[in-house]
Design a protein around this motif. Structure first.
Motif, PDB file in Angstrom:
ATOM      1  N   ASP A   1       0.864  -1.176   0.000  1.00  0.00           N
ATOM      2  CA  ASP A   1       0.000   0.000   0.000  1.00  0.00           C
ATOM      3  C   ASP A   1       0.910   1.238   0.000  1.00  0.00           C
ATOM      4  OD1 ASP A   1      -1.605   2.131   0.501  1.00  0.00           O
ATOM      5  OD2 ASP A   1      -2.360   1.403   2.434  1.00  0.00           O
ATOM      6  N   ARG A   2       1.035   1.846  -1.179  1.00  0.00           N
ATOM      7  CA  ARG A   2       2.020   2.920  -1.327  1.00  0.00           C
ATOM      8  C   ARG A   2       1.655   4.191  -0.569  1.00  0.00           C
ATOM      9  NH1 ARG A   2       5.354   1.723  -6.755  1.00  0.00           N
ATOM     10  NH2 ARG A   2       5.287  -0.519  -6.469  1.00  0.00           N
ATOM     11  N   THR A   3       0.384   4.286  -0.144  1.00  0.00           N
ATOM     12  CA  THR A   3       0.035   5.461   0.661  1.00  0.00           C
ATOM     13  C   THR A   3       0.687   5.364   2.046  1.00  0.00           C
ATOM     14  OG1 THR A   3      -1.963   4.431   1.541  1.00  0.00           O
ATOM     15  CG2 THR A   3      -2.198   5.706  -0.491  1.00  0.00           C
ATOM     16  N   GLN A   4       1.145   4.145   2.398  1.00  0.00           N
ATOM     17  CA  GLN A   4       1.820   3.976   3.691  1.00  0.00           C
ATOM     18  C   GLN A   4       3.298   4.340   3.630  1.00  0.00           C
ATOM     19  OE1 GLN A   4       1.346   0.437   6.099  1.00  0.00           O
ATOM     20  NE2 GLN A   4      -0.605  -0.019   5.126  1.00  0.00           N
ATOM     21  N   TRP A   5       3.811   4.530   2.428  1.00  0.00           N
ATOM     22  CA  TRP A   5       5.220   4.913   2.315  1.00  0.00           C
ATOM     23  C   TRP A   5       5.415   6.299   2.907  1.00  0.00           C
ATOM     24  CZ3 TRP A   5       6.911   3.266  -3.351  1.00  0.00           C
ATOM     25  CH2 TRP A   5       6.885   1.873  -3.428  1.00  0.00           C
ATOM     26  N   ASP A   6       6.570   6.487   3.534  1.00  0.00           N
ATOM     27  CA  ASP A   6       6.866   7.761   4.189  1.00  0.00           C
ATOM     28  C   ASP A   6       7.290   8.801   3.141  1.00  0.00           C
ATOM     29  OD1 ASP A   6       8.228   9.891   5.489  1.00  0.00           O
ATOM     30  OD2 ASP A   6       8.564   8.624   7.246  1.00  0.00           O
ATOM     31  N   ARG A   7       6.370   9.737   2.848  1.00  0.00           N
ATOM     32  CA  ARG A   7       6.604  10.704   1.767  1.00  0.00           C
ATOM     33  C   ARG A   7       7.841  11.564   2.006  1.00  0.00           C
ATOM     34  NH1 ARG A   7       5.482   9.171  -2.806  1.00  0.00           N
ATOM     35  NH2 ARG A   7       6.352  11.183  -3.463  1.00  0.00           N
ATOM     36  N   SER A   8       8.037  11.994   3.249  1.00  0.00           N
ATOM     37  CA  SER A   8       9.143  12.932   3.476  1.00  0.00           C
ATOM     38  C   SER A   8      10.489  12.240   3.238  1.00  0.00           C
ATOM     39  CB  SER A   8       9.064  13.541   4.876  1.00  0.00           C
ATOM     40  OG  SER A   8       9.301  12.556   5.846  1.00  0.00           O
ATOM     41  N   LEU A   9      10.578  10.956   3.623  1.00  0.00           N
ATOM     42  CA  LEU A   9      11.814  10.216   3.349  1.00  0.00           C
ATOM     43  C   LEU A   9      12.000  10.029   1.850  1.00  0.00           C
ATOM     44  CD1 LEU A   9      11.896   7.373   6.060  1.00  0.00           C
ATOM     45  CD2 LEU A   9      13.202   9.506   6.011  1.00  0.00           C
ATOM     46  N   ILE A  10      10.879   9.786   1.147  1.00  0.00           N
ATOM     47  CA  ILE A  10      10.969   9.571  -0.301  1.00  0.00           C
ATOM     48  C   ILE A  10      11.413  10.850  -1.014  1.00  0.00           C
ATOM     49  CG2 ILE A  10       9.565   9.202  -2.367  1.00  0.00           C
ATOM     50  CD1 ILE A  10       8.213   6.933  -0.946  1.00  0.00           C
ATOM     51  N   VAL A  11      10.823  11.969  -0.621  1.00  0.00           N
ATOM     52  CA  VAL A  11      11.192  13.241  -1.252  1.00  0.00           C
ATOM     53  C   VAL A  11      12.686  13.505  -1.060  1.00  0.00           C
ATOM     54  CG1 VAL A  11      10.917  15.744  -1.108  1.00  0.00           C
ATOM     55  CG2 VAL A  11       8.894  14.264  -1.109  1.00  0.00           C
ATOM     56  N   GLU A  12      13.146  13.296   0.170  1.00  0.00           N
ATOM     57  CA  GLU A  12      14.563  13.524   0.451  1.00  0.00           C
ATOM     58  C   GLU A  12      15.443  12.545  -0.328  1.00  0.00           C
ATOM     59  OE1 GLU A  12      15.643  13.003   4.546  1.00  0.00           O
ATOM     60  OE2 GLU A  12      17.688  13.736   4.212  1.00  0.00           O
ATOM     61  N   GLY A  13      15.014  11.276  -0.354  1.00  0.00           N
ATOM     62  CA  GLY A  13      15.776  10.239  -1.058  1.00  0.00           C
ATOM     63  C   GLY A  13      15.845  10.510  -2.555  1.00  0.00           C
ATOM     64  N   LEU A  14      14.716  10.929  -3.131  1.00  0.00           N
ATOM     65  CA  LEU A  14      14.679  11.210  -4.575  1.00  0.00           C
ATOM     66  C   LEU A  14      15.632  12.345  -4.934  1.00  0.00           C
ATOM     67  CD1 LEU A  14      10.852  10.947  -5.436  1.00  0.00           C
ATOM     68  CD2 LEU A  14      12.681   9.371  -6.102  1.00  0.00           C
ATOM     69  N   GLU A  15      15.596  13.368  -4.094  1.00  0.00           N
ATOM     70  CA  GLU A  15      16.461  14.531  -4.318  1.00  0.00           C
ATOM     71  C   GLU A  15      17.929  14.103  -4.334  1.00  0.00           C
ATOM     72  OE1 GLU A  15      16.869  18.422  -5.179  1.00  0.00           O
ATOM     73  OE2 GLU A  15      14.963  17.361  -4.907  1.00  0.00           O
ATOM     74  N   LEU A  16      18.302  13.319  -3.313  1.00  0.00           N
ATOM     75  CA  LEU A  16      19.687  12.832  -3.201  1.00  0.00           C
ATOM     76  C   LEU A  16      20.052  11.930  -4.374  1.00  0.00           C
ATOM     77  CD1 LEU A  16      20.000  11.887   0.561  1.00  0.00           C
ATOM     78  CD2 LEU A  16      21.630  13.296  -0.700  1.00  0.00           C
ATOM     79  N   ALA A  17      19.135  11.019  -4.716  1.00  0.00           N
ATOM     80  CA  ALA A  17      19.421  10.066  -5.787  1.00  0.00           C
ATOM     81  C   ALA A  17      19.652  10.809  -7.094  1.00  0.00           C
ATOM     82  CB  ALA A  17      18.274   9.068  -5.931  1.00  0.00           C
ATOM     83  N   LYS A  18      18.836  11.831  -7.345  1.00  0.00           N
ATOM     84  CA  LYS A  18      18.975  12.615  -8.572  1.00  0.00           C
ATOM     85  C   LYS A  18      20.339  13.300  -8.599  1.00  0.00           C
ATOM     86  CE  LYS A  18      14.442  13.729  -9.409  1.00  0.00           C
ATOM     87  NZ  LYS A  18      13.482  14.657  -8.803  1.00  0.00           N
ATOM     88  N   GLY A  19      20.695  13.915  -7.478  1.00  0.00           N
ATOM     89  CA  GLY A  19      21.979  14.598  -7.386  1.00  0.00           C
ATOM     90  C   GLY A  19      23.131  13.622  -7.578  1.00  0.00           C
ATOM     91  N   ALA A  20      22.988  12.425  -6.985  1.00  0.00           N
ATOM     92  CA  ALA A  20      24.072  11.442  -7.042  1.00  0.00           C
ATOM     93  C   ALA A  20      24.306  10.967  -8.462  1.00  0.00           C
ATOM     94  CB  ALA A  20      23.748  10.259  -6.131  1.00  0.00           C
ATOM     95  N   LEU A  21      23.233  10.909  -9.259  1.00  0.00           N
ATOM     96  CA  LEU A  21      23.387  10.422 -10.628  1.00  0.00           C
ATOM     97  C   LEU A  21      24.194  11.394 -11.489  1.00  0.00           C
ATOM     98  CD1 LEU A  21      20.010   8.741 -11.606  1.00  0.00           C
ATOM     99  CD2 LEU A  21      22.256   7.693 -11.420  1.00  0.00           C
ATOM    100  N   GLY A  22      24.316  12.635 -11.016  1.00  0.00           N
ATOM    101  CA  GLY A  22      25.087  13.620 -11.768  1.00  0.00           C
ATOM    102  C   GLY A  22      26.588  13.493 -11.527  1.00  0.00           C
ATOM    103  N   ALA A  23      26.995  12.615 -10.605  1.00  0.00           N
ATOM    104  CA  ALA A  23      28.423  12.472 -10.291  1.00  0.00           C
ATOM    105  C   ALA A  23      29.183  11.955 -11.508  1.00  0.00           C
ATOM    106  CB  ALA A  23      28.600  11.515  -9.112  1.00  0.00           C
ATOM    107  N   PRO A  24      30.470  12.325 -11.620  1.00  0.00           N
ATOM    108  CA  PRO A  24      31.239  11.934 -12.806  1.00  0.00           C
ATOM    109  C   PRO A  24      31.353  10.419 -12.970  1.00  0.00           C
ATOM    110  CG  PRO A  24      32.643  12.946 -11.106  1.00  0.00           C
ATOM    111  CD  PRO A  24      31.238  13.177 -10.703  1.00  0.00           C
ATOM    112  N   GLU A  25      31.479   9.687 -11.836  1.00  0.00           N
ATOM    113  CA  GLU A  25      31.566   8.237 -11.962  1.00  0.00           C
ATOM    114  C   GLU A  25      30.427   7.595 -11.193  1.00  0.00           C
ATOM    115  OE1 GLU A  25      35.341   5.936 -11.431  1.00  0.00           O
ATOM    116  OE2 GLU A  25      36.196   7.955 -11.586  1.00  0.00           O
TER     117      GLU A  25
END
Lengths: 400, 123
Positions: free
Chosen positions: A250-274
């Motif tokens: 049930d995806r409504t049970q997922w913690d939105r604030s953790l997801i928002v923070e995680g998505l932001e970080l993951a996006k930034g991390a993908l920009g790394a040179p390696e």
């Protein structure tokens, strides 16, 4: 301040004090004992007498005195005066935070992964030996022996900070945090609360490493992976403790604030040179998190990410996961064909993950008898009670 | 990872050993336990009494029935176990091979992982 407030304060301060002490006196084992004693004294005195104005300085002073007393009495036993340590008066605490250096020291390559984990939780996480023992479901004496042995080994290996804070040791540090997180990831075994705390602690430590090394893509990737995985915690099990697979959560049970923070970080991390394995795993977790329903998952993207992951960090488990994604993109037959190639891999031979994925894909392909027998085989091969219940449940659903 | 290392003894084989051989087994276990404790790998160890001292309990039609054990008509019986927490299965096997019983013809050591819920990342 209330006792839990004091506990949090001590947990944050003790590693800083230990770091400062090790930097100054260079002997990890003695410093660690002294800081533990100072922390104990604080947890007894502060609730009664109030928290001192400068709690960090207070801890530093008490720990330094303990250390000096210990060195004095040890040298008295040896019948000669001590030199270096006893002459240093407990002065001001330096402003630099050595916690990160301390973490690198605890992940000393001379230690086994189990010892690195235990020592990290105690010295950097500020957990007591009893708390760590409880989290790993072993007797306190066992954990105490492991920690004291780890300290001895660090001493034997030259016992002070790695100089410079060795970037070559960073992968070990990340691996240890990953292990701590995984240990705490399960919700349903034994005293689940203590183990959930481990995941929270791993996230706290990963945040700390990220704050110290904000440019490192793998550090950001690992933190993102932890946050995105931890966000699903409430949805991962039923009230009865049964596992709920990703597509049924049930995806409504997922913690939105953790997801928002995680998505932001993951996006930034993908920009790394390696790109490293943690960044890619974070990107995969982010793709799942992006989908409002399981049906909307961008499986092409997941598949492509596993393909890259397989190229940079080849590993049969990655191939196994790629087969799951491939089955979603091209149908179960394609996934099963990819699995067939893994049968000969001895790293996966007899592994329940291979068998349970095969069972899933056979079920999708409509081969109920085949799926049933592979679910049963997988259930017998797993060492996880929750997973066994889940696999037995899938099997009996096919029979029913 | 937690493993149960169980020692399957054969009373007849043990009886046939000389006193020196028995003493060597005892000393070997002593050293083994000391090592496990020092490295922080021991959770607990228990030895069981001779199988001839076992009783078998069953309830039939609500009545308790107690008969002389052992339960199985077998030559080998569970003699005791070590419960350890180690890095991986290879280490558990390495430890099992160090137990003196393993070196005696007719005795064997079984290594089985303890089942508990340990998830892996799903990503």
């Amino acid at each position: 301040m209330s006792a839990p407030g004091i506990e949090d304060l001590l947990r944050a301060l003790m590693p800083q004090v230990l770091g400062a002490l090790v930097r100054r006196f260079g002997q990890f084992e003695g410093c660690e004992d002294a800081v533990q004693e100072a922390g104990l004294a604080a947890s007894v005195q502060w609730p009664v007498e109030g928290v001192p104005d400068n709690p960090r300085g207070w801890l530093m002073t008490v720990a330094s005195r303990r250390l000096i007393d210990e060195v004095r009495s040890a040298s008295a036993r040896r019948g000669r005066e001590s030199a270096r340590v006893a002459d240093v008066a407990p002065g001001e605490v330096p402003d630099t935070d050595d916690t990160l250096l301390l973490l690198f020291l605890c992940c000393h390559p001379a230690l086994t992964a189990a010892s690195q984990t235990a020592l990290t939780l105690r010295a950097v996480g500020g957990l007591t030996t009893a708390e760590i023992a409880r989290a790993f479901l072993v007797p306190e004496a066992t954990m105490a022996a492991r920690i004291s042995r780890a300290k001895q080994r660090i001493r034997a290996a030259g016992g002070s900070f790695p100089a410079p804070a060795g970037p070559e040791r960073l992968p070990v540090v990340l691996h240890v945090l990953y292990l701590i997180f995984n240990e705490g990831y399960t919700a349903s075994s034994g005293s689940s609360l203590d183990r959930a705390d481990l995941a929270v602690e791993a996230i706290r430590l990963a945040r700390m490493v990220h704050a110290g090394l904000p440019e490192d893509g793998e550090v950001a990737g690992l933190l993102a992976l932890m946050l995105l995985t931890h966000a699903r915690r409430a949805a991962r099990t039923t009230a009865g403790g049964d596992l709920v697979p990703l597509d049924e959560q049930d995806r409504t049970q997922w913690d939105r604030s953790l997801i928002v923070e995680g998505l932001e970080l993951a996006k930034g991390a993908l920009g790394a040179p390696e790109l490293g394995p943690y960044q890619l795993q974070a990107a995969i977790a982010a793709t799942h998190a992006d989908a409002a329903t399981a049906g909307e998952t961008n499986w092409r993207q997941v598949y492509a990410l596993y393909l890259i992951l397989e190229r940079i960090a080849p590993n049969p488990v990655v191939t196994l996961n790629r087969a799951v994604a491939l089955a979603e993109v091209e149908g179960p037959a394609a996934g099963l064909a990819l699995l067939a190639g893994l049968d000969g891999d001895e790293r996966l031979a007899g592994h329940h993950r291979l068998w349970s994925v095969r069972a899933h894909l056979l079920e999708k392909a409509g081969d109920e008898a085949g799926a049933y027998s592979w679910y049963r085989r997988a259930a017998r091969a797993t060492a996880s009670l929750a997973e066994q219940r889940y696999l037995e449940g899938r099997a009996s659903r096919l029979r029913g | 990872m937690k493993f149960l290392i169980s020692m399957h003894i054969n009373p007849a084989v043990l009886e046939a050993l000389t006193e020196e051989e028995m003493a060597a087994i005892g000393a070997g276990h002593g050293r083994f336990m000391a090592g496990l404790k020092e490295r922080g790998e021991l959770i607990t160890t228990q030895a069981l009494v001779d199988p001839s001292q076992a009783v078998v309990v069953s309830v039939r039609d609500g009545q308790r029935v107690v008969t002389d054990g052992p339960f199985l008509e077998a030559k080998e019986y569970l003699g005791g176990f070590y419960f350890v927490d180690v890095e991986d299965k290879a280490r558990a096997i390495e430890l099992a091979a160090q137990i003196p019983d393993a070196a005696i013809e007719g005795l064997g050591i079984e290594v089985r992982q303890v089942m508990f819920a340990d998830g892996v990342l799903e990503a």
